[in-house]
Design a protein around this motif. Sequence first.
Motif, PDB file in Angstrom:
ATOM      1  N   THR A 106       8.596  -2.829  -8.060  1.00  0.00           N
ATOM      2  CA  THR A 106       9.567  -1.792  -8.267  1.00  0.00           C
ATOM      3  C   THR A 106       8.771  -0.693  -7.309  1.00  0.00           C
ATOM      4  O   THR A 106       7.706  -0.616  -7.096  1.00  0.00           O
ATOM      5  N   ILE A 107      10.040  -0.507  -6.183  1.00  0.00           N
ATOM      6  CA  ILE A 107       9.657   0.478  -5.300  1.00  0.00           C
ATOM      7  C   ILE A 107      10.193   2.023  -5.464  1.00  0.00           C
ATOM      8  O   ILE A 107      11.291   1.473  -5.572  1.00  0.00           O
ATOM      9  N   LYS A 108       9.782   2.763  -5.354  1.00  0.00           N
ATOM     10  CA  LYS A 108      10.034   4.338  -5.970  1.00  0.00           C
ATOM     11  C   LYS A 108      10.603   4.330  -4.454  1.00  0.00           C
ATOM     12  O   LYS A 108      10.739   4.757  -3.008  1.00  0.00           O
ATOM     13  N   GLU A 109      12.280   5.000  -4.405  1.00  0.00           N
ATOM     14  CA  GLU A 109      13.489   5.376  -4.195  1.00  0.00           C
ATOM     15  C   GLU A 109      12.514   6.738  -2.256  1.00  0.00           C
ATOM     16  O   GLU A 109      12.502   7.267  -3.165  1.00  0.00           O
ATOM     17  N   GLY A 110      12.812   6.042  -1.473  1.00  0.00           N
ATOM     18  CA  GLY A 110      12.391   6.991   0.098  1.00  0.00           C
ATOM     19  C   GLY A 110      10.263   7.100  -0.434  1.00  0.00           C
ATOM     20  O   GLY A 110       9.890   7.831   0.460  1.00  0.00           O
ATOM     21  N   ALA A 111       9.822   6.203  -0.925  1.00  0.00           N
ATOM     22  CA  ALA A 111       8.814   5.749  -0.509  1.00  0.00           C
ATOM     23  C   ALA A 111       7.945   5.582   0.914  1.00  0.00           C
ATOM     24  O   ALA A 111       8.905   5.271   1.342  1.00  0.00           O
ATOM     25  N   HIS A 112       7.493   5.750   1.132  1.00  0.00           N
ATOM     26  CA  HIS A 112       6.431   5.640   2.039  1.00  0.00           C
ATOM     27  C   HIS A 112       5.049   4.859   2.069  1.00  0.00           C
ATOM     28  O   HIS A 112       4.243   4.761   1.142  1.00  0.00           O
ATOM     29  N   GLU A 119       0.753  -1.078   0.007  1.00  0.00           N
ATOM     30  CA  GLU A 119      -0.045  -0.295  -0.167  1.00  0.00           C
ATOM     31  C   GLU A 119       1.058   1.097  -0.256  1.00  0.00           C
ATOM     32  O   GLU A 119       1.541   1.394   1.190  1.00  0.00           O
ATOM     33  N   VAL A 120       0.387   1.718  -1.460  1.00  0.00           N
ATOM     34  CA  VAL A 120       0.931   3.707  -1.323  1.00  0.00           C
ATOM     35  C   VAL A 120       0.518   4.558  -1.310  1.00  0.00           C
ATOM     36  O   VAL A 120      -0.261   4.102  -2.287  1.00  0.00           O
ATOM     37  N   GLU A 121       0.623   5.312  -0.490  1.00  0.00           N
ATOM     38  CA  GLU A 121      -0.576   6.215  -0.485  1.00  0.00           C
ATOM     39  C   GLU A 121      -0.916   7.129  -1.262  1.00  0.00           C
ATOM     40  O   GLU A 121       0.362   7.256  -2.491  1.00  0.00           O
ATOM     41  N   GLY A 122      -1.591   7.493  -2.249  1.00  0.00           N
ATOM     42  CA  GLY A 122      -1.970   7.756  -3.241  1.00  0.00           C
ATOM     43  C   GLY A 122      -1.617   7.018  -5.359  1.00  0.00           C
ATOM     44  O   GLY A 122      -2.075   7.254  -5.980  1.00  0.00           O
TER      45      GLY A 122
END
Length: 198
Positions: free
Chosen positions: A96-102, A70-73
Amino acid sequence: MTNEHDDELAASKTAGFKVGEKKTLEEYQQLDANDESLNRWKASLGLGTGNTISDPNDPRKCIIKSLSLEVEGRDDITIDLSAPGSVDKLKEQPFTIKEGAHFRIKATFIVQHEVLSGLKYVQVVKRKGVRVSKDEEMLGSFPPSTTDKPVYEKKFQPEEAPSGMFARGHYNAQSRFVDDDDVTHLKFDWSFDIAKDW
């Protein structure tokens, strides 16, 4: 004989904690039937609040149905772990996970046959063969799923993906769902990439 992966995925132990005696659902329901506070505790566990939905042909006590990121937005990334062959494909299909993503992980599962005590999620992440993290999340104890609550959903603590040039790249992970009796309910390998963008 255990191997290195099993040792790495061992759940932590609390000093002095001893797993209680196993009881059937009927034994829990009859336990101190006249004790009002104990009856409230049993009700909070969901004991006696619906018909259990156990499959007598499936001996598993806990069936992990899916994991979601779960990633906001953003739309959730959901992995259906109940589909045939889905666990085997995870390592070859990194996401893939974007760097710095919460983000946070969400697990859905069902419990059958008996109370599941102390379900934990343990995860080891490696990069180029070197362990970079080991995380453990206590999910809790659960009575068998019922017609009122057929599937449990547990959201993990929020996390932040590493960032920077040295954090970007490919990671391999191994995860394990294990309970207080050290029974492994699901163990699987998977992979992901940390990138500049989604």
